[in-house]
Scaffold this active site. Structure first.
Site, short mmCIF file in Angstrom:
data_model
loop_
_atom_site.label_atom_id
_atom_site.label_comp_id
_atom_site.label_asym_id
_atom_site.label_seq_id
_atom_site.Cartn_x
_atom_site.Cartn_y
_atom_site.Cartn_z
N HIS A 96 39.10 47.93 39.56
CA HIS A 96 39.44 48.71 40.91
C HIS A 96 38.74 49.97 40.79
CE1 HIS A 96 42.07 45.45 41.88
NE2 HIS A 96 42.72 45.96 42.79
N HIS B 61 47.30 50.76 35.01
CA HIS B 61 46.42 50.95 33.89
C HIS B 61 46.72 52.50 33.28
CE1 HIS B 61 43.08 48.17 33.79
NE2 HIS B 61 43.28 48.03 35.30
C1 LIG Z 1 21.67 44.70 55.93
C2 LIG Z 1 21.86 44.91 54.61
C3 LIG Z 1 21.18 44.16 53.79
C4 LIG Z 1 21.21 44.59 52.27
C5 LIG Z 1 20.29 43.66 51.32
C6 LIG Z 1 20.60 43.97 50.03
C7 LIG Z 1 20.01 43.00 49.06
C8 LIG Z 1 20.93 42.83 47.84
C9 LIG Z 1 21.42 41.30 48.04
C10 LIG Z 1 22.80 41.37 47.57
C11 LIG Z 1 23.83 40.77 48.52
C12 LIG Z 1 25.05 40.86 47.86
C13 LIG Z 1 26.07 40.13 49.13
C14 LIG Z 1 27.34 40.34 48.35
C15 LIG Z 1 28.16 39.77 49.19
C16 LIG Z 1 29.56 39.62 48.73
O1 LIG Z 1 29.93 40.79 48.23
S1 LIG Z 1 30.57 38.35 48.52
C17 LIG Z 1 31.43 38.65 47.20
C18 LIG Z 1 32.86 39.06 47.60
N1 LIG Z 1 33.63 39.39 46.39
C19 LIG Z 1 34.04 40.50 45.99
O2 LIG Z 1 34.08 41.25 46.89
C20 LIG Z 1 34.92 40.59 44.91
C21 LIG Z 1 35.38 42.00 44.61
N2 LIG Z 1 36.48 42.01 43.76
C22 LIG Z 1 36.07 42.44 42.40
O3 LIG Z 1 35.04 42.57 42.10
C23 LIG Z 1 37.26 42.18 41.36
O4 LIG Z 1 38.44 41.51 41.87
C24 LIG Z 1 37.55 43.88 40.96
C25 LIG Z 1 38.06 44.64 42.04
C26 LIG Z 1 36.62 44.30 40.16
C27 LIG Z 1 39.11 43.53 40.21
O5 LIG Z 1 38.94 42.73 39.04
P1 LIG Z 1 40.30 42.13 38.58
O6 LIG Z 1 39.82 41.06 37.49
O7 LIG Z 1 41.08 41.57 39.69
O8 LIG Z 1 40.94 43.05 37.77
N1 LIG Z 2 45.69 50.14 44.32
C1 LIG Z 2 46.18 48.80 43.76
N2 LIG Z 2 47.11 48.01 44.55
C2 LIG Z 2 47.56 47.11 43.99
N3 LIG Z 2 47.26 46.56 43.02
C3 LIG Z 2 46.42 47.16 42.29
C4 LIG Z 2 45.82 48.14 42.43
N4 LIG Z 2 44.94 48.71 41.49
C5 LIG Z 2 45.10 47.82 40.64
N5 LIG Z 2 45.86 46.82 40.80
C6 LIG Z 2 46.11 45.55 40.15
O1 LIG Z 2 46.50 45.82 38.59
C7 LIG Z 2 45.59 44.92 37.77
C8 LIG Z 2 44.54 45.64 37.12
O2 LIG Z 2 43.37 45.75 37.93
P1 LIG Z 2 41.90 46.46 37.55
O3 LIG Z 2 41.93 45.87 36.18
O4 LIG Z 2 41.12 46.03 38.67
O5 LIG Z 2 42.02 47.96 37.69
C9 LIG Z 2 45.12 43.98 38.59
O6 LIG Z 2 46.02 42.89 38.85
P2 LIG Z 2 45.60 41.50 38.99
O7 LIG Z 2 44.27 41.09 38.22
O8 LIG Z 2 46.85 40.49 38.48
O9 LIG Z 2 45.63 41.02 40.53
C10 LIG Z 2 44.98 44.59 40.35
O10 LIG Z 2 45.34 43.64 41.43
#
Ligand SMILES: CCCCCCCCCCCCCCCC(=O)SCCNC(=O)CCNC(=O)[C@H](O)C(C)(C)COP(=O)(O)O
Ligand SMILES: Nc1ncnc2c1ncn2[C@@H]1O[C@H](COP(=O)(O)O)[C@@H](OP(=O)(O)O)[C@H]1O
Length: 310
Positions: free
Chosen positions: A209, A288
């Site tokens: 996050h 965390h």
């Molecule tokens: C006109 C603008 C054009 C720009 C062109 C640029 C060319 C680059 C090409 C790239 C294209 C990318 C498109 C991306 C589209 C998406 O983002 S789809 C995927 C959506 N998924 C997410 O957003 C997931 C985000 N979540 C996470 O990464 C994780 O959940 C987390 C927040 C890191 C937390 O992880 P946990 O395991 O849950 O702790």
């Molecule tokens: N601001 C926020 N609000 C709610 N949940 C959060 C949060 N930040 C982190 N978390 C939760 O804490 C866990 C660890 O997050 P991260 O490693 O990405 O920092 C994740 O749980 P889950 O993976 O069970 O959803 C995430 O969803």
């Protein structure tokens, strides 16, 4: 009578500010970035420290509110899909910049900003989604002694990667029952572990996050100031207010949305940055350890610094 300009030059606060300014210039020069980029990057340690202080001062209130639930709407529909929202807002912003006749230095700026976005998207992908198998954040977790524990026999997939848990881990004991066999593995990702209802436990787990939220906000804010300065930005926001009042007075909801998405996505950009910073504060208050939050920030700094070189 001494000249007026000397009063501000010799004031002790002016002296301190001058010193801070010189220091910032010095650090920015050494990192080969500009001062605005440096200032934006410095907001995150401040938020992390603020989060830690809030936790120390009011642990009970901090742990019992809507935002410390993982299931809160903003976490589930926004942060967890965070790259999607950042991409959408960035795309709309870029589209509006291309149509905005008041923006100067457009062509070069647009190309470099698309390249930066491609680079940070790659960094996000490698860090949090996939890096020749497990993403980097999961590799760090496993390399520092973490594993996926407590996977019950009925949830087990790809059993060749698992070993039987012939020991119990006290912290995880409440999640097990005596009649079942449980397995563990250090070869699967956090996502696979979660899908088998396992417990991701034991290693250093850099915050995904903190990584995503700080990288997104740094990118969006630096790109905003790439094309606008404080004067043009204020002018644009003032115009948005006037247009919105007119639309709402005449009950023109569709034209209002059209102008918000096509002419004023900077408003959406600022709203998303506000939400990202708020969610970041909540992550640092409750989720965390300090070190894991700093590790997430460290990798986002690396990605931002790389993108500033383009
Ligand atoms: C006109 C603008 C054009 C720009 C062109 C640029 C060319 C680059 C090409 C790239 C294209 C990318 C498109 C991306 C589209 C998406 O983002 S789809 C995927 C959506 N998924 C997410 O957003 C997931 C985000 N979540 C996470 O990464 C994780 O959940 C987390 C927040 C890191 C937390 O992880 P946990 O395991 O849950 O702790
Ligand atoms: N601001 C926020 N609000 C709610 N949940 C959060 C949060 N930040 C982190 N978390 C939760 O804490 C866990 C660890 O997050 P991260 O490693 O990405 O920092 C994740 O749980 P889950 O993976 O069970 O959803 C995430 O969803």
């Amino acid at each position: 009578m001494p000249p007026v300009t000397n009063i501000t030059q010799t004031h002790p606060i002016a002296g301190h500010l001058d010193m801070v300014n010189k220091r910032l210039n010095d650090i920015a020069r050494r990192l080969k970035i500009n001062k605005l980029e440096l200032l934006i990057m410095l907001t995150y340690p401040v938020i992390i420290i603020l989060g830690q202080l809030i936790w120390l001062v009011a642990p009970a209130e901090s742990s019992m509110n809507y935002f410390t639930s993982k299931k809160n709407i903003f976490n589930v529909y926004f942060v967890k899909q965070g790259w999607f929202w950042t991409t959408m807002v960035f795309g709309l912003f870029l589209f509006s910049v291309m149509r905005d006749s008041t923006v100067v230095r457009k062509q070069h700026g647009v190309i470099s900003c698309v390249k930066k976005f491609a680079l940070i998207t790659t960094c996000w992908f490698f860090f949090s989604q996939w890096f020749l198998g497990m993403p980097i954040m999961d590799r760090i977790f496993v390399l520092t002694g973490g594993s996926c524990y407590n996977v019950s026999a009925e949830k087990l997939k790809n059993s060749e990667y698992f070993k039987l848990m012939d020991f119990t881990i006290e912290d995880l004991a409440e999640f097990t029952n005596q009649d079942n066999d449980y397995y563990y593995s250090s070869s699967i990702s956090s996502r696979q572990c979660k899908s088998m209802r396992g417990r991701w436990y034991g290693g250093h787990d850099p915050s995904g996050h903190v990584f995503l939220l700080s990288l997104s906000t740094t990118f969006l804010m630096t790109q905003l100031f790439e094309f606008y300065n404080s004067i043009t930005l204020r002018k644009k926001l003032r115009q948005f207010k006037i247009d919105t009042e007119n639309h709402l007075k005449n009950r023109e909801f569709v034209p209002f949305l059209k102008s918000l998405f096509l002419d004023y996505p900077i408003v959406l950009l600022l709203m998303l940055v506000g939400l990202w910073l708020w969610m970041l504060l909540n992550t640092t208050i409750y989720f965390h350890s300090l070190l894991e939050n700093l590790a997430g920030l460290f990798f986002s700094y690396l990605a931002s610094l790389l993108s500033f070189q383009i």
